[in-house]
Design a protein around this motif. Sequence first.
Motif, PDB file in Angstrom:
ATOM      1  N   UNK A 383       0.849  -1.191   0.000  1.00  0.00           N
ATOM      2  CA  UNK A 383       0.000   0.000   0.000  1.00  0.00           C
ATOM      3  C   UNK A 383       0.880   1.234   0.000  1.00  0.00           C
ATOM      4  N   UNK A 384       0.264   2.341  -0.307  1.00  0.00           N
ATOM      5  CA  UNK A 384       0.969   3.624  -0.319  1.00  0.00           C
ATOM      6  C   UNK A 384       1.579   3.895   1.058  1.00  0.00           C
ATOM      7  N   UNK A 385       0.815   3.577   2.096  1.00  0.00           N
ATOM      8  CA  UNK A 385       1.273   3.836   3.462  1.00  0.00           C
ATOM      9  C   UNK A 385       2.501   2.995   3.819  1.00  0.00           C
ATOM     10  N   UNK A 386       2.635   1.835   3.156  1.00  0.00           N
ATOM     11  CA  UNK A 386       3.775   0.934   3.377  1.00  0.00           C
ATOM     12  C   UNK A 386       5.103   1.491   2.877  1.00  0.00           C
ATOM     13  N   UNK A 390      10.166   9.003   1.691  1.00  0.00           N
ATOM     14  CA  UNK A 390      10.687   9.670   0.496  1.00  0.00           C
ATOM     15  C   UNK A 390      10.072   9.121  -0.794  1.00  0.00           C
ATOM     16  N   UNK A 391       9.669   7.874  -0.775  1.00  0.00           N
ATOM     17  CA  UNK A 391       8.993   7.302  -1.956  1.00  0.00           C
ATOM     18  C   UNK A 391       7.599   7.901  -2.082  1.00  0.00           C
ATOM     19  N   UNK A 392       6.942   8.094  -0.948  1.00  0.00           N
ATOM     20  CA  UNK A 392       5.608   8.730  -0.966  1.00  0.00           C
ATOM     21  C   UNK A 392       5.723  10.169  -1.470  1.00  0.00           C
ATOM     22  N   UNK A 393       6.792  10.852  -0.986  1.00  0.00           N
ATOM     23  CA  UNK A 393       7.002  12.243  -1.430  1.00  0.00           C
ATOM     24  C   UNK A 393       7.221  12.310  -2.938  1.00  0.00           C
ATOM     25  N   UNK A 394       7.998  11.356  -3.451  1.00  0.00           N
ATOM     26  CA  UNK A 394       8.296  11.317  -4.896  1.00  0.00           C
ATOM     27  C   UNK A 394       7.003  11.171  -5.685  1.00  0.00           C
ATOM     28  N   UNK A 395       6.157  10.244  -5.270  1.00  0.00           N
ATOM     29  CA  UNK A 395       4.878  10.016  -5.970  1.00  0.00           C
ATOM     30  C   UNK A 395       4.001  11.263  -5.881  1.00  0.00           C
ATOM     31  N   UNK A 396       3.928  11.816  -4.679  1.00  0.00           N
ATOM     32  CA  UNK A 396       3.032  12.969  -4.502  1.00  0.00           C
ATOM     33  C   UNK A 396       3.490  14.187  -5.294  1.00  0.00           C
ATOM     34  N   UNK A 397       4.811  14.344  -5.365  1.00  0.00           N
ATOM     35  CA  UNK A 397       5.334  15.476  -6.142  1.00  0.00           C
ATOM     36  C   UNK A 397       5.055  15.269  -7.636  1.00  0.00           C
TER      37      UNK A 397
END
Length: 421
Positions: A383-386, A390-397
């Motif tokens: 999941x996204x939360x997993x 920094x990977x979440x930040x990359x996707x969100x950016x």
Amino acid sequence: MFTIITGAQFGDEGKGKIVDMLASQYDIVARFQGGDNAGHTVVAEGKTYKLHLIPSGVLFDARLLIGPGTVMNPKILMDEIAMLAENGVEVTPSRLGIDAKTSIIMPYHVALDTLRESKRAVKIGTTSRGIGFAYIDKVGRDEIQMADIADENRFRKRLLEIAPQKENAIKELGGDMKIARSEVDEYIEIGKKLKPYITDVSKEINLALKHGKNILAEGAQGTHLDIIHGTQKFVTSSSTVAGSACASLGVGPKKVDKVIGVIKAYITRVGEGPLPTEQKNEVGEHLREKGREFGTTTGRPRRCGWFDLPLAGKSINLNGYTGLALTKLDVLSGLNPLKLCIGYEIDGKQLDYPPELSDDIARCKPIYIDLPGWKEDISGAESFQNLPENARLYIELLEELMGVEIEYVSVGPGRKQTFMK
Ligand code: GDP
Ligand code: IMO
Ligand code: MG
């Protein structure tokens, strides 16, 4: 529902994987352009299927269609049907329909492609599958269609008309003229076998839509290889953008519900042509080795580089994406910092959108921003939360800068390695 999936970069974005992932929700999966230059990989239950012509929904129950806008090498199709049968997947005429008007790739198309490429001072780096020459014949009204090879008399008559011209063309390029009339008996034999598969793709799809069925159109190649809007001359010979699915499958544009772009977390290209963010260094090596970036069709090493936002922005315009599937995020693990190309510099000017001409794109110097990377192996993330922060930040950016929702994130080649964002 009518959904179109296309590659948002230069091909090999992971379309096969995403189509396989979605296929169980669709009644029909249809290929609308290209030919066996495509190589779509599906990894399922420990097996790897490399599909060139048969739609990537083949491992589910969906009806599979090959539309009249494709160019089809019948020998490659027979090999693919045999390969699937060996793996317990029977592709019978009730599973697969081939439009009567599908262009047939003949041995002389393959020969001409190879000969022409060998003579080019500036190479394109085609897949040598005869794609361009088959499309030349479609536009030149000298094509042989699926219905022709299924009817021996028609096929022989058609070839008599076409062969002299092909002999001349092959001779001019220094090839063996005999190729123009070769393999006729083999094609007739295959034509007999494929006759029961012949259908009217547009009629089938429109009828299915009327009955509330779900249709998935599977693009091949990628947006920037489009014959009209791509990085000419380093492009393929068909229209690879979403609108092409409507024209090629014979479905009105108002029927489209969703357009999904498959996009890698970095960028690759196989063959020649501009690639502003290409990394001919250890970063490129990391992406190629970790991402196994070698051509599915030709085995050639793919050129690799950082994610290119100007090219992504143009892709979003050309396709009108309603959502994106971001693939191969796992490949970025271990790179620090990550670079994101947010614009180009050319002739003292800054651009946030690619210039039209390939020569100009090739002169563009990327403008990068640095982002913090992550070390963790994320190929098991569910999941996204997993994901690491920094990977979440990359996707969100990426999502914010592209202005299109990233609906799916893929962290490995397997079926379980995808989640909805
Ligand atoms: P296509 O032409 O767009 O269908 O893509 P290809 O099949 O030619 O190339 C994509 C390659 O990446 C294949 O080998 C896939 O199995 C693999 N792949 C797809 N998604 C992922 C992912 O998220 N991570 C990794 N590591 N590999 C992936
Ligand atoms: P999939 O569907 C990546 C590239 C070739 C060459 C150019 C022209 O797997 O994403 P062609 O043989 O079409 O005349 O070659 O297009 N090319 C692809 N690159 N993925 C593909 O398909 C491609 N199909 C063609 O490498 O640069
Ligand atoms: Mg491929």
